[in-house]
Design a protein around this motif. Structure first.
Motif, short mmCIF file in Angstrom:
data_model
loop_
_atom_site.label_atom_id
_atom_site.label_comp_id
_atom_site.label_asym_id
_atom_site.label_seq_id
_atom_site.Cartn_x
_atom_site.Cartn_y
_atom_site.Cartn_z
N LEU A 32 -23.71 29.00 -72.27
CA LEU A 32 -24.43 28.34 -73.37
C LEU A 32 -23.54 28.21 -74.60
N GLU A 33 -22.76 29.24 -74.85
CA GLU A 33 -21.85 29.20 -76.00
C GLU A 33 -20.78 28.13 -75.77
N LYS A 34 -20.26 28.06 -74.53
CA LYS A 34 -19.25 27.04 -74.20
C LYS A 34 -19.83 25.65 -74.38
N LEU A 35 -21.06 25.50 -73.91
CA LEU A 35 -21.74 24.20 -73.99
C LEU A 35 -21.89 23.76 -75.45
N GLU A 36 -22.32 24.67 -76.27
CA GLU A 36 -22.52 24.38 -77.69
C GLU A 36 -21.19 24.02 -78.36
N ALA A 37 -20.16 24.79 -78.09
CA ALA A 37 -18.85 24.54 -78.70
C ALA A 37 -18.31 23.18 -78.27
N LEU A 38 -18.43 22.88 -76.99
CA LEU A 38 -17.95 21.58 -76.48
C LEU A 38 -18.73 20.43 -77.11
N ALA A 39 -20.04 20.62 -77.24
CA ALA A 39 -20.88 19.56 -77.81
C ALA A 39 -20.46 19.27 -79.25
N LEU A 40 -20.24 20.30 -80.02
CA LEU A 40 -19.85 20.09 -81.42
C LEU A 40 -18.48 19.45 -81.53
N LYS A 41 -17.57 19.88 -80.67
CA LYS A 41 -16.21 19.30 -80.71
C LYS A 41 -16.23 17.84 -80.24
N THR A 42 -17.08 17.56 -79.28
CA THR A 42 -17.17 16.17 -78.79
C THR A 42 -17.75 15.26 -79.88
N LYS A 43 -18.73 15.77 -80.59
CA LYS A 43 -19.31 14.99 -81.70
C LYS A 43 -18.25 14.70 -82.75
N GLY A 44 -17.49 15.73 -83.09
CA GLY A 44 -16.50 15.59 -84.15
C GLY A 44 -15.24 14.85 -83.73
N GLY A 45 -14.91 14.92 -82.46
CA GLY A 45 -13.62 14.35 -82.02
C GLY A 45 -13.73 13.02 -81.32
N SER A 46 -14.87 12.36 -81.47
CA SER A 46 -15.03 11.06 -80.80
C SER A 46 -15.03 9.93 -81.82
N LEU A 47 -14.47 8.82 -81.40
CA LEU A 47 -14.28 7.70 -82.31
C LEU A 47 -15.55 6.87 -82.55
#
Ligand code: SF4
Ligand code: SF4
Ligand code: SF4
Length: 183
Positions: free
Chosen positions: A73-88
């Protein structure tokens, strides 16, 4: 329902569709379903949108299959936030929304999946169909089972051969006395 009102509650108009769900819908499966769609739509230009959504999908697939691990769950949350921030573009920026909002409001459902339970009884890998003593032996379930997982025994209590059951729900729907339990 208008653009501003939806934005205020952290939602978006999207293509204008509105889905109404209740407690019989599994929020982990819903997140998996939406992410599988956006994952396929990624053009691949941004690393997080291309790979982050794929990793998130893999974790969600594990959870609905009952193969979740501590830390998922922690991995999922971290990936989700990074994907939001790192997508064009908007696709990558909003793709993690179903994951983030279900984690925020329905985290207990994720935690139940980690313990091998699907509270809404939707994830096939985590549920089991059984016939209770209320069975009157009408044979309807056996006639409807598409994989012959219920031997026909007129006027006797029926049984499900678990190895054959594909959890299609047909027996549950057809039983006239609610003798099929899902747990
Ligand atoms: S965020 Fe947009 S541009 Fe970037 S990979 Fe995803 S779809 Fe392509
Ligand atoms: S859930 Fe479907 S496959 Fe399983 S016993 Fe019932 S009818 Fe057969
Ligand atoms: S449909 Fe219900 S009552 Fe009829 S045999 Fe199956 S479990 Fe028993």
């Amino acid at each position: 329902m208008d653009y501003e009102a939806l934005t205020e509650v952290g939602a978006m108009m999207g293509s204008g569709g509105l889905l109404v769900m209740d407690e019989s819908d599994c929020m982990v499966e819903i997140a998996r379903y939406f992410l599988s769609f956006t994952c396929d739509q990624s053009c691949g230009k941004c690393t997080f949108c291309r790979i982050g959504t794929r990793h998130m999908l893999t974790i969600l697939e594990k959870l609905v299959a009952g193969e979740g691990e501590p830390g998922d769950l922690e991995k999922l949350e971290a990936l989700a936030l990074k994907t939001k921030g790192g997508s064009l573009c908007g696709l990558g920026k909003t793709a993690p929304n179903p994951v983030l909002s279900t984690l925020k409001y329905f985290r207990h459902e994720y935690e139940a999946h980690l313990r091998g339970r699907c509270p809404s009884k939707k994830c096939a890998a985590l549920i089991k169909y059984e016939i209770t003593d209320d069975c009157i032996g009408c044979t309807l379930c056996a006639q409807k089972c598409p994989v012959d997982a219920i031997p026909i025994q007129p006027y006797e209590k029926h049984e499900i051969i678990q190895d054959k059951c594909t959890k299609c729900d047909a027996c549950f729907q057809v039983c006239p006395v609610n003798a099929v339990s899902v747990g």
